[in-house]
Design an enzyme around this catalytic site. Structure first.
Site, PDB file in Angstrom:
ATOM      1  N   GLN A 258     -17.188 -24.343 -47.769  1.00  0.00           N
ATOM      2  CA  GLN A 258     -16.345 -23.145 -47.817  1.00  0.00           C
ATOM      3  C   GLN A 258     -15.945 -23.367 -49.328  1.00  0.00           C
ATOM      4  O   GLN A 258     -16.000 -22.138 -49.908  1.00  0.00           O
ATOM      5  CB  GLN A 258     -15.170 -23.186 -46.980  1.00  0.00           C
ATOM      6  N   HIS A 261     -17.816 -21.745 -52.256  1.00  0.00           N
ATOM      7  CA  HIS A 261     -18.056 -20.042 -52.769  1.00  0.00           C
ATOM      8  C   HIS A 261     -17.354 -19.393 -53.987  1.00  0.00           C
ATOM      9  O   HIS A 261     -17.891 -18.586 -54.321  1.00  0.00           O
ATOM     10  CB  HIS A 261     -17.459 -19.634 -51.294  1.00  0.00           C
ATOM     11  N   GLU A 325     -10.679 -16.486 -41.829  1.00  0.00           N
ATOM     12  CA  GLU A 325     -12.103 -15.860 -41.504  1.00  0.00           C
ATOM     13  C   GLU A 325     -13.107 -16.826 -40.554  1.00  0.00           C
ATOM     14  O   GLU A 325     -13.456 -16.270 -39.666  1.00  0.00           O
ATOM     15  CB  GLU A 325     -12.531 -15.708 -42.896  1.00  0.00           C
ATOM     16  N   HIS A 326     -13.207 -17.912 -40.966  1.00  0.00           N
ATOM     17  CA  HIS A 326     -13.748 -19.008 -40.018  1.00  0.00           C
ATOM     18  C   HIS A 326     -13.027 -20.053 -39.541  1.00  0.00           C
ATOM     19  O   HIS A 326     -12.122 -20.766 -40.306  1.00  0.00           O
ATOM     20  CB  HIS A 326     -14.992 -19.689 -41.160  1.00  0.00           C
ATOM     21  N   ASP A 359     -23.282 -18.363 -41.382  1.00  0.00           N
ATOM     22  CA  ASP A 359     -23.574 -17.689 -42.707  1.00  0.00           C
ATOM     23  C   ASP A 359     -24.864 -17.354 -42.706  1.00  0.00           C
ATOM     24  O   ASP A 359     -24.996 -16.339 -43.407  1.00  0.00           O
ATOM     25  CB  ASP A 359     -23.238 -18.694 -43.972  1.00  0.00           C
ATOM     26  N   HIS A 418      -1.970  27.837 -27.026  1.00  0.00           N
ATOM     27  CA  HIS A 418      -2.839  26.970 -26.048  1.00  0.00           C
ATOM     28  C   HIS A 418      -2.867  27.330 -24.629  1.00  0.00           C
ATOM     29  O   HIS A 418      -4.010  26.982 -24.001  1.00  0.00           O
ATOM     30  CB  HIS A 418      -2.088  25.793 -26.473  1.00  0.00           C
TER      31      HIS A 418
END
Lengths: 432, 432
Positions: A258, A261, A325-326, A359, A418
């Site tokens: 991670q 990145h 996220e993960h 991934d 209506h």
């Protein structure tokens, strides 16, 4: 290391604080100017921007179809096979998400349907940067293909005299993408949003990017009626929950995959074992030194948190609060805990399920909500490439029955016409 | 009347042009100031705003539970029954949309799942204005209830010394809503986005409103990480496709039931019969005079278009180009044409299916994309109250197989640690 139960509220908050994302006024001003240029001058502006930012030497915007077709011959067998496996797994998992139309009779004579329409034209942005990202093509392109988008535009930047990496072209070819634009940054987003002589206008733009790309997506979503974007993008992040029997080397490897990145990536380890924290930190230092991107990963580790909790249950509370996220679960048996998973983008269960599997190749999507958005945003899925609409078909007797609801509600809301649209029909039924 | 086949491109464009929505800088500045006040001062700011904008005389923000419980006793039997029927039909149609978790094995030993999590806290805004809108409560509240949101906040403005209309309270009660905030405008949106002493913070805000409400939703979605909003809201609109056998009185009634929503509403009639256009225009003038909101409807009719096409197929092309929120098909047999429906929010099939049926009671949702967004946005549906996430569980043999994809892709993307997280595990398997 932070002892969760002894930490103050502020210390807890700090341990889960994400690195701030800069949203500078200068980025907004520069991006708005680029959008305006592309809107006004189309291809000419795109070519100017490519020269200015990417030092492009040639003057083409679209990759010729022959070049896409030839790309696979330029790949090693291993890489081609890797892309094929990833493509097939991603395709299987997302094909299983195909929506089914729904039709029910809510009242005798009142039939209601929910139907799905593929978004006709979609744009996929693939960032450039230090390496080609064929996985990013697959994670978006497969879905556009499965939904049956009529127009799929892929845009990615190219530097100097280079051409687009054949791995990207091959991944695009598998997804049936024939319109590939050699342009990046805010200009590429503008081209897909407004359309140019060469680039078809799309209705929804997907894909991550730098702060200019993100800003451009936000601005075109506001400026262009009928245009949507996928989701807010933030720095990538992982939270690992590990028990005392977990393998510290595996933990360290996951945290580093991670961290590499980007410098703004964030990694968090939550465990009920002080030994695991200590051993993981030793393994981290050792493994870090062997990485080509060790400077990036090392910088990202400065945002890391190591949290000691009393129990695995409490670890899930911390995770829900962070909203990763993960989420990696290195637990002997994670099954009893899966109901405690909240606010996670994608979950990796067991010692042999590293994040990199998701991934690239397990089949799940790697486009995930970050930066705390996982409490409300979904992982990218096939429905993001569809829209739903409804149909109702009402018989005379059905309308007569529904009138008991429509007429008093229309009256209560002060909407005469209506009610009139119903009563005029009821009168015609009586006069039949 | 415009003859489609004889019109120039510019005339066609003009016939389908929507009234411009003002997005003034002054609205943005005023809204931003209100957000700041509520963020800083919470309840105190909300009370000040209620005094300032709504001339509120009492100082309460939340409706006492006893008042919600008593609301039904203040309604006529007819209105209570109407709300009950609408609630039940909406509930049936949306209950049928409950998502099912998905689990497949993409490769032996690689199990991928797609799961659904209800968005834990949602906010529903119901505009005030000239009449109470219980239907607006149902169209959002039923979905929050069915998804199982833990926290549902409803906010609606109250003027002077009034209290919230019992029809709204009763609709809210049916949906299990217990937190009802007497506040409107940008302040109410801010309260739900940031949270105050009395108002719980939510993760997603739904509901239409005036330009300040719309601007507030856009601004908080940008400012608050982890906050989402439903969809861009624009003026309401209808497009009617009618054949030569359609009833002009029904057409006029449908056009007027749209036109009475607001002066910026838009109505379009597309038909292959010049007689129908003429007769519908006569019926319009006649019916208009009997409406309590005839000034509003009359002003909206100035944006109307009457388009004569060669064939019903061509009418569907015009509709797809316009992308109407509501599409009414007054056709003898619409079935063969339903595949031609594109870019519509909700479709009303046959002579006895007026738009007001869907507005209140058929069961479909009346929160629909407008202003051309129907090419990309969905009608509000149950999934808007859920988020999806994925889970993968990989065995040793599964990872060994996936490694053939992960390792070459990680190498191609220059992400060492991604590869290392796999290879370190493969080594341990070999050493088993």
């Amino acid at each position: 290391m932070i002892l969760w139960n002894e930490a103050t509220a502020i210390e807890k908050q700090k341990a889960l604080l994400r690195p701030a994302v800069k949203q500078s006024q200068s980025v907004q001003t520069a991006t708005a100017a680029i959008l305006e240029q592309v809107k006004e001058q189309g291809d000419k502006a795109l070519l100017n921007l490519a020269q200015q930012f990417d030092k492009r030497s040639n003057a083409r915007l679209l990759v010729p179809h022959a070049e896409i077709a030839q790309a696979s011959s330029l790949l090693t067998t291993e890489l081609k096979t890797a892309i094929d496996i990833a493509y097939n797994n991603i395709k299987q998992f997302h094909q299983a998400q195909q929506p089914k139309a729904l039709k029910i009779e809510t009242t005798p004579g009142v039939v209601c349907e929910l139907k799905y329409q593929a978004i006709a034209a979609v744009g996929i942005y693939v960032p450039g940067g230090s390496a080609p990202l064929p996985s990013s093509v697959l994670m978006q392109g497969v879905l556009a293909q499965l939904a049956g988008a009529q127009t799929i535009v892929l845009a990615t930047p190219v530097k100097g005299s280079e051409t687009i990496n054949p791995a990207i072209l091959y991944a695009a070819q598998l997804c049936g993408i024939t319109t590939i634009v050699e342009a990046g940054g805010a200009g590429a987003i503008a081209a897909m949003a407004f359309g140019t002589e060469s680039v078809p206008k799309v209705f929804k733009i997907f894909g991550p990017g730098n702060s200019f790309v993100t800003m451009a997506k936000q601005l075109v979503a506001q400026q262009v009626p009928g245009l949507a974007i996928d989701m807010p993008a933030g720095p990538s992040e992982v939270l690992v929950i590990a028990d005392e029997r977990a393998n510290p080397e595996f933990i360290a490897a996951d945290l580093l995959s991670q961290a590499e990145h980007g410098e703004d990536s964030q990694v968090v380890l939550v465990t009920n074992s002080a030994n695991i924290i200590e051993a993981a930190q030793v393994a981290l230092s050792k493994q870090l030194n062997n990485l080509s991107r060790k400077d990036i990963a090392g910088a990202a580790l400065e945002n890391s948190s190591f949290i000691l909790v009393d129990s695995i249950e409490q670890a899930f509370e911390v995770s829900a609060q962070y909203g990763p996220e993960h989420l990696i679960l290195q637990l002997g048996d994670a099954t009893p805990y899966l109901d405690l998973v909240k606010n996670a983008g994608s979950v990796f269960v067991g010692d042999f399920t590293p994040e990199s599997a998701g991934d690239y190749a397990s089949g799940t999507n790697h486009v995930l909500p970050t930066y705390g958005y996982s409490q409300v945003y979904s992982s990218l899925n096939l429905l993001d490439f569809y829209r739903t609409y409804t149909i109702q078909t009402i018989s005379k007797s059905g309308l007569t029955e529904l009138a008991k609801a429509i007429l008093p509600l229309a009256a209560a809301e002060g909407l005469d016409a209506h009610g009139k649209a119903v009563s005029i029909r009821l009168e015609s039924i009586v006069n039949d």
